[in-house]
Design a protein around this motif. Structure first.
Motif, PDB file in Angstrom:
ATOM      1  N   GLN A 109       0.834  -1.201   0.000  1.00 60.07           N
ATOM      2  CA  GLN A 109       0.000   0.000   0.000  1.00 60.07           C
ATOM      3  C   GLN A 109       0.869   1.251   0.000  1.00 60.07           C
ATOM      4  OE1 GLN A 109      -3.121   0.118   2.902  1.00 60.07           O
ATOM      5  NE2 GLN A 109      -3.869   2.119   2.226  1.00 60.07           N
ATOM      6  N   VAL A 110       0.508   2.170  -0.886  1.00 60.04           N
ATOM      7  CA  VAL A 110       1.102   3.495  -0.925  1.00 60.04           C
ATOM      8  C   VAL A 110      -0.051   4.478  -1.090  1.00 60.04           C
ATOM      9  CG1 VAL A 110       2.686   5.065  -2.087  1.00 60.04           C
ATOM     10  CG2 VAL A 110       3.201   2.606  -2.013  1.00 60.04           C
ATOM     11  N   ALA A 111      -0.220   5.381  -0.125  1.00 64.82           N
ATOM     12  CA  ALA A 111      -1.358   6.318  -0.120  1.00 64.82           C
ATOM     13  C   ALA A 111      -2.657   5.515  -0.229  1.00 64.82           C
ATOM     14  CB  ALA A 111      -1.216   7.345  -1.234  1.00 64.82           C
ATOM     15  N   ARG A 112      -3.530   5.817  -1.205  1.00 68.48           N
ATOM     16  CA  ARG A 112      -4.801   5.093  -1.348  1.00 68.48           C
ATOM     17  C   ARG A 112      -4.703   3.915  -2.302  1.00 68.48           C
ATOM     18  NH1 ARG A 112      -6.000  10.391  -0.935  1.00 68.48           N
ATOM     19  NH2 ARG A 112      -6.019  10.762  -3.193  1.00 68.48           N
ATOM     20  N   LEU A 113      -3.516   3.674  -2.821  1.00 70.81           N
ATOM     21  CA  LEU A 113      -3.306   2.586  -3.785  1.00 70.81           C
ATOM     22  C   LEU A 113      -2.849   1.319  -3.075  1.00 70.81           C
ATOM     23  CD1 LEU A 113      -2.983   1.587  -6.748  1.00 70.81           C
ATOM     24  CD2 LEU A 113      -0.654   2.500  -6.663  1.00 70.81           C
ATOM     25  N   CYS A 114      -3.533   0.209  -3.349  1.00 74.38           N
ATOM     26  CA  CYS A 114      -3.176  -1.089  -2.781  1.00 74.38           C
ATOM     27  C   CYS A 114      -2.901  -2.088  -3.897  1.00 74.38           C
ATOM     28  CB  CYS A 114      -4.302  -1.638  -1.895  1.00 74.38           C
ATOM     29  SG  CYS A 114      -4.569  -0.697  -0.383  1.00 74.38           S
ATOM     30  N   PHE A 115      -1.982  -2.999  -3.630  1.00 74.34           N
ATOM     31  CA  PHE A 115      -1.706  -4.077  -4.586  1.00 74.34           C
ATOM     32  C   PHE A 115      -1.734  -5.393  -3.831  1.00 74.34           C
ATOM     33  CE2 PHE A 115       0.267  -6.871  -7.519  1.00 74.34           C
ATOM     34  CZ  PHE A 115       0.124  -6.304  -8.776  1.00 74.34           C
TER      35      PHE A 115
ATOM     36  N   GLU B   2      -3.956  -8.038  -8.037  1.00 73.07           N
ATOM     37  CA  GLU B   2      -4.977  -7.016  -8.285  1.00 73.07           C
ATOM     38  C   GLU B   2      -4.563  -5.703  -7.641  1.00 73.07           C
ATOM     39  OE1 GLU B   2      -8.934  -9.942  -8.351  1.00 73.07           O
ATOM     40  OE2 GLU B   2      -8.675  -8.441  -6.781  1.00 73.07           O
ATOM     41  N   ALA B   3      -4.867  -4.611  -8.332  1.00 77.10           N
ATOM     42  CA  ALA B   3      -4.634  -3.273  -7.794  1.00 77.10           C
ATOM     43  C   ALA B   3      -5.979  -2.628  -7.503  1.00 77.10           C
ATOM     44  CB  ALA B   3      -3.851  -2.423  -8.786  1.00 77.10           C
ATOM     45  N   SER B   4      -6.016  -1.822  -6.450  1.00 74.43           N
ATOM     46  CA  SER B   4      -7.266  -1.150  -6.099  1.00 74.43           C
ATOM     47  C   SER B   4      -6.962   0.216  -5.496  1.00 74.43           C
ATOM     48  CB  SER B   4      -8.091  -1.984  -5.114  1.00 74.43           C
ATOM     49  OG  SER B   4      -7.373  -2.187  -3.906  1.00 74.43           O
ATOM     50  N   VAL B   5      -7.916   1.107  -5.615  1.00 77.59           N
ATOM     51  CA  VAL B   5      -7.808   2.439  -5.032  1.00 77.59           C
ATOM     52  C   VAL B   5      -9.008   2.642  -4.131  1.00 77.59           C
ATOM     53  CG1 VAL B   5      -7.783   4.917  -5.465  1.00 77.59           C
ATOM     54  CG2 VAL B   5      -6.530   3.374  -6.986  1.00 77.59           C
ATOM     55  N   ALA B   6      -8.747   2.831  -2.837  1.00 76.26           N
ATOM     56  CA  ALA B   6      -9.813   3.013  -1.855  1.00 76.26           C
ATOM     57  C   ALA B   6     -10.852   1.901  -1.950  1.00 76.26           C
ATOM     58  CB  ALA B   6     -10.473   4.371  -2.041  1.00 76.26           C
ATOM     59  N   GLY B   7     -10.385   0.667  -2.178  1.00 71.79           N
ATOM     60  CA  GLY B   7     -11.272  -0.486  -2.224  1.00 71.79           C
ATOM     61  C   GLY B   7     -11.886  -0.775  -3.574  1.00 71.79           C
ATOM     62  N   HIS B   8     -11.662   0.074  -4.550  1.00 76.55           N
ATOM     63  CA  HIS B   8     -12.226  -0.127  -5.887  1.00 76.55           C
ATOM     64  C   HIS B   8     -11.152  -0.698  -6.815  1.00 76.55           C
ATOM     65  CE1 HIS B   8     -15.879   1.976  -4.775  1.00 76.55           C
ATOM     66  NE2 HIS B   8     -15.131   2.943  -4.265  1.00 76.55           N
ATOM     67  N   ARG B   9     -11.442  -1.851  -7.374  1.00 75.69           N
ATOM     68  CA  ARG B   9     -10.455  -2.541  -8.216  1.00 75.69           C
ATOM     69  C   ARG B   9     -10.164  -1.753  -9.491  1.00 75.69           C
ATOM     70  NH1 ARG B   9     -11.185  -8.549 -10.974  1.00 75.69           N
ATOM     71  NH2 ARG B   9      -9.196  -8.544 -12.111  1.00 75.69           N
ATOM     72  N   MET B  10      -8.887  -1.696  -9.846  1.00 77.69           N
ATOM     73  CA  MET B  10      -8.469  -1.083 -11.100  1.00 77.69           C
ATOM     74  C   MET B  10      -8.359  -2.168 -12.180  1.00 77.69           C
ATOM     75  SD  MET B  10      -5.454   1.600 -10.049  1.00 77.69           S
ATOM     76  CE  MET B  10      -5.420   2.278 -11.729  1.00 77.69           C
ATOM     77  N   GLU B  11      -8.943  -1.906 -13.321  1.00 73.51           N
ATOM     78  CA  GLU B  11      -8.824  -2.836 -14.449  1.00 73.51           C
ATOM     79  C   GLU B  11      -7.613  -2.417 -15.268  1.00 73.51           C
ATOM     80  OE1 GLU B  11     -10.523  -5.493 -14.874  1.00 73.51           O
ATOM     81  OE2 GLU B  11     -12.054  -5.192 -13.338  1.00 73.51           O
ATOM     82  N   LEU B  12      -6.537  -3.169 -15.130  1.00 75.17           N
ATOM     83  CA  LEU B  12      -5.295  -2.828 -15.811  1.00 75.17           C
ATOM     84  C   LEU B  12      -4.850  -3.967 -16.719  1.00 75.17           C
ATOM     85  CD1 LEU B  12      -3.243  -1.335 -12.832  1.00 75.17           C
ATOM     86  CD2 LEU B  12      -4.403  -0.062 -14.645  1.00 75.17           C
ATOM     87  N   PRO B  13      -4.335  -3.643 -17.900  1.00 64.87           N
ATOM     88  CA  PRO B  13      -3.739  -4.676 -18.758  1.00 64.87           C
ATOM     89  C   PRO B  13      -2.572  -5.343 -18.050  1.00 64.87           C
ATOM     90  CG  PRO B  13      -4.054  -2.637 -19.977  1.00 64.87           C
ATOM     91  CD  PRO B  13      -4.290  -2.317 -18.533  1.00 64.87           C
ATOM     92  N   ARG B  14      -2.243  -6.542 -18.468  1.00 65.45           N
ATOM     93  CA  ARG B  14      -1.225  -7.351 -17.782  1.00 65.45           C
ATOM     94  C   ARG B  14       0.102  -6.612 -17.638  1.00 65.45           C
ATOM     95  NH1 ARG B  14       2.714 -10.489 -19.899  1.00 65.45           N
ATOM     96  NH2 ARG B  14       3.599 -12.108 -18.581  1.00 65.45           N
TER      97      ARG B  14
ATOM     98  N   LEU C   6      -3.698   6.172 -12.735  1.00 62.02           N
ATOM     99  CA  LEU C   6      -3.553   6.403 -11.299  1.00 62.02           C
ATOM    100  C   LEU C   6      -4.015   7.803 -10.923  1.00 62.02           C
ATOM    101  CD1 LEU C   6      -0.079   4.715 -10.741  1.00 62.02           C
ATOM    102  CD2 LEU C   6      -2.294   3.868  -9.951  1.00 62.02           C
ATOM    103  N   ALA C   7      -3.728   8.769 -11.777  1.00 64.55           N
ATOM    104  CA  ALA C   7      -4.170  10.140 -11.518  1.00 64.55           C
ATOM    105  C   ALA C   7      -5.685  10.243 -11.615  1.00 64.55           C
ATOM    106  CB  ALA C   7      -3.511  11.099 -12.511  1.00 64.55           C
ATOM    107  N   ASP C   8      -6.266   9.566 -12.614  1.00 63.93           N
ATOM    108  CA  ASP C   8      -7.716   9.632 -12.826  1.00 63.93           C
ATOM    109  C   ASP C   8      -8.502   9.007 -11.681  1.00 63.93           C
ATOM    110  OD1 ASP C   8      -7.294  10.902 -15.226  1.00 63.93           O
ATOM    111  OD2 ASP C   8      -7.611   9.114 -16.464  1.00 63.93           O
ATOM    112  N   THR C   9      -7.918   8.009 -11.026  1.00 62.36           N
ATOM    113  CA  THR C   9      -8.626   7.326  -9.930  1.00 62.36           C
ATOM    114  C   THR C   9      -8.349   7.947  -8.568  1.00 62.36           C
ATOM    115  OG1 THR C   9      -6.817   5.723  -9.741  1.00 62.36           O
ATOM    116  CG2 THR C   9      -8.673   5.109 -11.150  1.00 62.36           C
ATOM    117  N   GLY C  10      -7.509   8.975  -8.516  1.00 63.22           N
ATOM    118  CA  GLY C  10      -7.205   9.603  -7.238  1.00 63.22           C
ATOM    119  C   GLY C  10      -6.428   8.714  -6.304  1.00 63.22           C
ATOM    120  N   ALA C  11      -5.449   7.965  -6.844  1.00 59.44           N
ATOM    121  CA  ALA C  11      -4.697   7.010  -6.032  1.00 59.44           C
ATOM    122  C   ALA C  11      -3.790   7.691  -5.009  1.00 59.44           C
ATOM    123  CB  ALA C  11      -3.863   6.109  -6.937  1.00 59.44           C
ATOM    124  N   GLY C  12      -3.470   8.957  -5.249  1.00 64.15           N
ATOM    125  CA  GLY C  12      -2.612   9.665  -4.305  1.00 64.15           C
ATOM    126  C   GLY C  12      -1.146   9.318  -4.436  1.00 64.15           C
TER     127      GLY C  12
END
Length: 224
Positions: free
Chosen positions: A128-134, A140-152, A201-207
């Protein structure tokens, strides 16, 4: 799952690579201690399968280096040195399991599965870094509990950057983590993936922010 196979015998390596690939396991192969160390430096692995007797040294040297650095990656040693004192030495050096040659491939696979079932407290599972979790267990990556859909490939880049958050990750290390060791990489391919990841990451407010270090690599840190 991604593992490193450090084995210098071509026939043995070929058999193991085929068996692991058939089971959907991503495998990087190295035949020397020096190449194995470079792979480990460049790529976060789920497990290592290491031979002892290598052209440039003993595979235990790599295990000792990893443990001294606090790296808990599971290690399965493969070796013809299967006497009791050799097994004890290997386990004391930091190996998690020890399989003497010759062996059945199915036993190796079963031992790998057992290593990867180790309790979560023996391995770091969440970064975890700021609001970003892996989530390392589920990739899986998530921001504030919301999963990010990222290409491999963006996901692979993010994993390595988060594993080394606050530190500069060399460009070469990121390229190997994202593209592997056997792919011809276009000069701007990594920059394209990092640029897309940075924007998401900027669009999702990951911090967090990904900083480019000119001529060196990239660094991920909490945004000021």
């Amino acid at each position: 799952m991604r593992i490193l196979l450090l084995e210098d015998e071509p026939e043995m390596a070929s058999v193991l690579l085929t068996a692991l690939h058939r089971r959907g396991i991503l495998v990087d192969h190295a035949a020397t201690l020096a190449d194995g160390a470079r792979h480990v430096e460049a790529t976060p692995y789920d497990a290592l399968v290491l031979d002892r007797r290598l052209p440039d040294g003993d595979g235990l040297a790599l295990v000792a280096r990893l443990r001294a650095a606090g790296d808990p990656v599971p290690v399965l040693m493969l070796t013809a040195r299967d006497a009791l004192d050799e097994r004890v030495r290997g386990l004391d050096a930091g190996a998690d399991d020890y399989l003497g040659k010759p062996f059945a491939v199915e036993e190796l696979l079963a031992r790998l599965r057992a290593l990867l079932r180790r309790p979560a407290e023996t391995r770091q599972e969440l970064l975890q870094v700021a609001r970003l979790c892996f989530d390392l267990a589920h990739r899986e990556a998530s921001v504030a509990g919301h999963r990010m859909e990222l290409p491999r490939r963006e996901l692979l880049a993010l994993e390595l950057l988060m594993r080394r958050s606050g530190r500069t990750v060399l460009r070469e290390a990121l390229e190997r983590a994202v593209f592997g060791f056997d792919v011809e990489i276009q000069s701007n391919a990594l920059d394209t993936h990092v640029s897309r990841l940075r924007r998401k990451l900027a669009d999702t407010g990951a911090g967090v922010e990904i900083c480019g270090i000119r001529g060196v690599g990239y660094l991920l840190r909490a945004a000021p």
